[in-house]
Design a protein around this motif. Structure first.
Motif, PDB file in Angstrom:
ATOM      1  N   HIS A   8      34.245  18.865  23.560  1.00 26.35           N
ATOM      2  CA  HIS A   8      34.359  20.122  22.855  1.00 26.35           C
ATOM      3  C   HIS A   8      33.577  20.989  23.917  1.00 26.35           C
ATOM      4  CE1 HIS A   8      36.838  19.900  19.225  1.00 26.35           C
ATOM      5  NE2 HIS A   8      36.182  18.471  19.028  1.00 26.35           N
ATOM      6  N   HIS A  67      31.529  22.421  15.755  1.00 30.99           N
ATOM      7  CA  HIS A  67      31.899  20.992  15.315  1.00 30.99           C
ATOM      8  C   HIS A  67      30.486  20.286  15.507  1.00 30.99           C
ATOM      9  CE1 HIS A  67      33.096  17.189  17.256  1.00 30.99           C
ATOM     10  NE2 HIS A  67      31.978  17.478  18.178  1.00 30.99           N
ATOM     11  N   THR A  77      43.127  17.417  19.427  1.00 26.37           N
ATOM     12  CA  THR A  77      42.805  18.459  20.138  1.00 26.37           C
ATOM     13  C   THR A  77      43.777  19.079  21.342  1.00 26.37           C
ATOM     14  OG1 THR A  77      40.670  17.578  19.684  1.00 26.37           O
ATOM     15  CG2 THR A  77      40.823  19.219  21.480  1.00 26.37           C
ATOM     16  N   ALA A 134      35.122  24.172  25.544  1.00 24.30           N
ATOM     17  CA  ALA A 134      34.712  25.391  25.670  1.00 24.30           C
ATOM     18  C   ALA A 134      34.270  26.206  27.046  1.00 24.30           C
ATOM     19  CB  ALA A 134      33.280  25.337  24.611  1.00 24.30           C
ATOM     20  N   HIS A 165      41.258  11.610  18.051  1.00 26.08           N
ATOM     21  CA  HIS A 165      40.818  13.091  17.929  1.00 26.08           C
ATOM     22  C   HIS A 165      41.309  13.885  19.288  1.00 26.08           C
ATOM     23  CE1 HIS A 165      37.757  16.125  16.747  1.00 26.08           C
ATOM     24  NE2 HIS A 165      37.832  16.380  17.894  1.00 26.08           N
ATOM     25  N   GLN A 197      33.259  27.976  18.136  1.00 20.83           N
ATOM     26  CA  GLN A 197      33.900  26.577  17.483  1.00 20.83           C
ATOM     27  C   GLN A 197      33.029  25.539  17.904  1.00 20.83           C
ATOM     28  OE1 GLN A 197      36.729  25.799  16.109  1.00 20.83           O
ATOM     29  NE2 GLN A 197      37.694  27.937  16.040  1.00 20.83           N
ATOM     30  N   LEU A 198      32.464  25.625  19.001  1.00 21.96           N
ATOM     31  CA  LEU A 198      31.567  24.147  19.494  1.00 21.96           C
ATOM     32  C   LEU A 198      30.258  24.186  18.546  1.00 21.96           C
ATOM     33  CD1 LEU A 198      30.874  22.339  21.638  1.00 21.96           C
ATOM     34  CD2 LEU A 198      29.756  23.846  22.818  1.00 21.96           C
ATOM     35  N   GLY A 239      38.164  27.234  21.706  1.00 24.31           N
ATOM     36  CA  GLY A 239      38.663  25.764  21.553  1.00 24.31           C
ATOM     37  C   GLY A 239      40.188  25.624  21.234  1.00 24.31           C
ATOM     38  N   THR A 240      40.723  24.821  20.439  1.00 27.20           N
ATOM     39  CA  THR A 240      41.897  24.450  20.465  1.00 27.20           C
ATOM     40  C   THR A 240      42.891  25.665  20.327  1.00 27.20           C
ATOM     41  OG1 THR A 240      41.523  22.294  19.617  1.00 27.20           O
ATOM     42  CG2 THR A 240      43.925  23.042  19.408  1.00 27.20           C
TER      43      THR A 240
END
Length: 559
Positions: free
Chosen positions: A265, A244, A189, A269, A185, A240-241, A215-216
């Motif tokens: 993450h 997730h 990322t 962030a 993962h 995004q967090l 995020g990414t």
């Protein structure tokens, strides 16, 4: 001004609301040049205006649930280890291990209780950032990180950080399968670190990086700031967090692996929020998430998403349209929408007002799991309304209809909202529910559950009830069905509020000012090949080629 637009979902390749927002931004701010950097983009792009071009694309696909732990172990032990050793010498491998160790310490470390908690948290954040940028420097010098993040060096480094004193309990409990899955993962990322976007003719040429998500997606903007000092603007209409944390893909993961991924993450962030020159959340709900992750309130400015209001004008101006006994629900059919509570609430409504009807209009989705939930909901409706569903002893047509947007019964959103008197939202989880704004454009009274940004959107123009409470939902719907004057008054107020806060025009005006503000505070940079200094001042845009001609007439030297 040259804007490096980091797009979520691969615009201009992908459709959907994020793509629509990017397209409206690019077309609405024609005085700026947009270089599109599509994260996750592939295929044939949609037509672009003259002020936009696709500068780079990158497919960062991959599935967490694909390879098994055994396959990962075999690939890590043999294939990727050989690739990493071919690419890196002893010095590079040492740099890689040291950088990854710093990043892993930031992920695995735990905040200590007591007076030193804030300081310890800051130190862990610094360790994560140091490791991240050290990996980025190595990738920039060596053309990426080929296989290194999946090598046995990476697994051993992560294991060492998890076993170190001061590691959080969940990380210390992680086993080899968790370590393998985490580095898999982590490689996805951090894949933007290995892109060829960090050059003087790519992100180095941008005056401003604008990330359409955190995020990414925002990671290339972090590196552009690190390498070139380019200001970073981050716009989030969904966190995004949060996505997730709520992702169904992690349901089969072990508790230690979930702990490591959540920490990763969270650190990413926090770094994005800390380095951004300005954050523009789309609503207060997103803003609260950003502040919880450490974002500075002074650098947060809420900018509501812009939506096209013209298409709903005809419906909104017709106060008498719609069946006064019909409730309308529009959205994706998924468990988070809690259609079970809606059907139970409608059963109570139907008992007190027999002529009431409910239209459930589903937005088409590609998720294969949505079909099972829809079948479950239809089965529940048949149980709650057996006579109408079976046709035996029926007093009329089935009071609950299931339709698909774009079909013969619901060809457009305008027709769907125009068919009813009240629009209902029954969700238990929401970000920024666009269906509510659309209903407000159509001057429809709404009944919504108190989740996400609902209260911020509705203001005082609709009824809001607690989630997972069918009785409260039924009472609110009945109140509006029985009071047409109140319903019309709330609908008119809702339309006025939506036209003031949620149009494309207000969104474009906000970003037009933000771009100039950020550039005015950024250091002046004159790059080779730009032409005459100050030929394109930030505070004005004059069409034509007057600046080069003026320079030629005055004998101004080239840079």
């Amino acid at each position: 001004m040259r804007i490096g637009l980091l797009t979520e979902g691969g615009y201009p390749y992908a459709a959907g609301e994020p793509g629509l927002w990017c397209e409206r931004l690019v077309r609405g701010l024609g005085q700026h040049q947009f270089d599109l950097y599509a994260v996750g983009g592939s295929g044939i792009p949609r037509p672009l205006p003259p002020n936009a071009r696709v500068a780079r694309t990158a497919d960062l696909g991959g599935s967490d649930s694909g390879p098994t732990a055994r396959n990962l172990l075999e690939r890590t032990a043999f294939g990727d280890r050989r690739a990493a050793r071919r690419a890196y010498g002893r010095r590079e491998r040492r740099r890689f291990v040291e950088a990854l160790h710093r990043l892993a310490v930031g992920v695995c470390g735990e905040h200590t209780a007591g007076t030193g908690e804030a300081e310890t948290g800051a130190e862990l954040g610094i360790a994560f950032a140091e490791g991240l940028y050290a990996l980025a420097e190595l990738a920039r010098e060596r053309g990426g990180l080929p296989g290194a993040l999946r090598s046995d060096d990476a697994v051993r480094t992560l294991e060492s950080a998890c076993r170190a004193p001061g590691a959080r309990r969940g990380a210390a409990a992680a086993g080899l399968p968790d370590h393998l899955a985490f580095v898999e993962h982590l490689e996805r990322t951090l894949r933007p670190l290995s892109l060829d976007w960090y050059a003087e003719d790519a992100l180095g040429a941008a005056d401003l990086c604008h990330a359409a998500a955190g995020g990414t997606t925002a990671l290339p903007g972090l590196l552009a700031k690190r390498f070139f000092g380019t200001p970073l603007l981050v716009t989030e209409y969904g966190v995004q967090l949060r996505s997730h944390y709520l992702s169904a893909a992690g349901a089969d993961r072990s508790a230690p692996l979930r702990t490591l991924l959540a920490a990763l993450h969270g650190r990413l962030a926090a770094e994005v929020y800390g380095q951004a020159a300005l954050l523009t959340p789309g609503n207060a709900h997103t803003r609260r998430w950003q502040e919880k992750c450490g974002a500075d309130r002074a650098r947060i400015r809420t900018v509501h998403p812009g939506m096209a209001a013209d298409r709903f004008a005809e419906v909104g101006e017709d106060e008498e349209s719609g069946d006064p006994a019909t409730l309308v629900w529009v959205g994706r059919v998924e468990p988070a929408k809690d259609l079970i509570a809606l059907l139970h609430a409608f059963a109570e409504i139907r008992a007190l007002q027999p002529d009431a009807r409910l239209r459930i209009v589903a937005v088409p989705v590609r998720d294969p799991g949505s079909g099972a939930y829809l079948a479950h909901i239809k089965g529940l409706a048949a149980q709650l309304f057996p006579d109408e569903a079976a046709g035996a002893h029926a007093v009329g047509e089935n009071p609950v209809t299931f339709e698909e947007l774009g079909g013969p019964e619901a060809p457009t959103l305008e027709d769907t909202y125009a068919s009813g008197a009240v629009v209902v939202l029954s969700s238990v989880v929401e970000g920024f529910p666009t269906s509510l704004v659309e209903a407000m454009f159509c001057a429809r009274a709404t009944v919504s559950t108190d989740v996400g940004a609902v209260v911020e959107i509705i203001g005082g123009t609709g009824l809001v009830v607690p989630p997972r409470n069918p009785r409260a939902l039924a009472d609110a719907c009945l109140a509006l069905l029985r009071e047409p004057e109140r319903r019309h008054r709330l609908g008119a107020a809702a339309r006025a509020r939506a036209l003031e806060l949620f149009t494309v025009e207000q969104n474009l005006a906000a970003f037009r000012g933000i771009y100039l503000e950020l550039l005015s505070h950024a250091p002046v940079r004159h790059r080779p090949g730009d032409g005459v200094p100050f030929a394109h001042p930030a505070e004005a845009h004059v069409p034509g080629s007057w600046a080069p001609k003026a320079a030629a007439g005055t004998g101004a030297p080239d840079a």
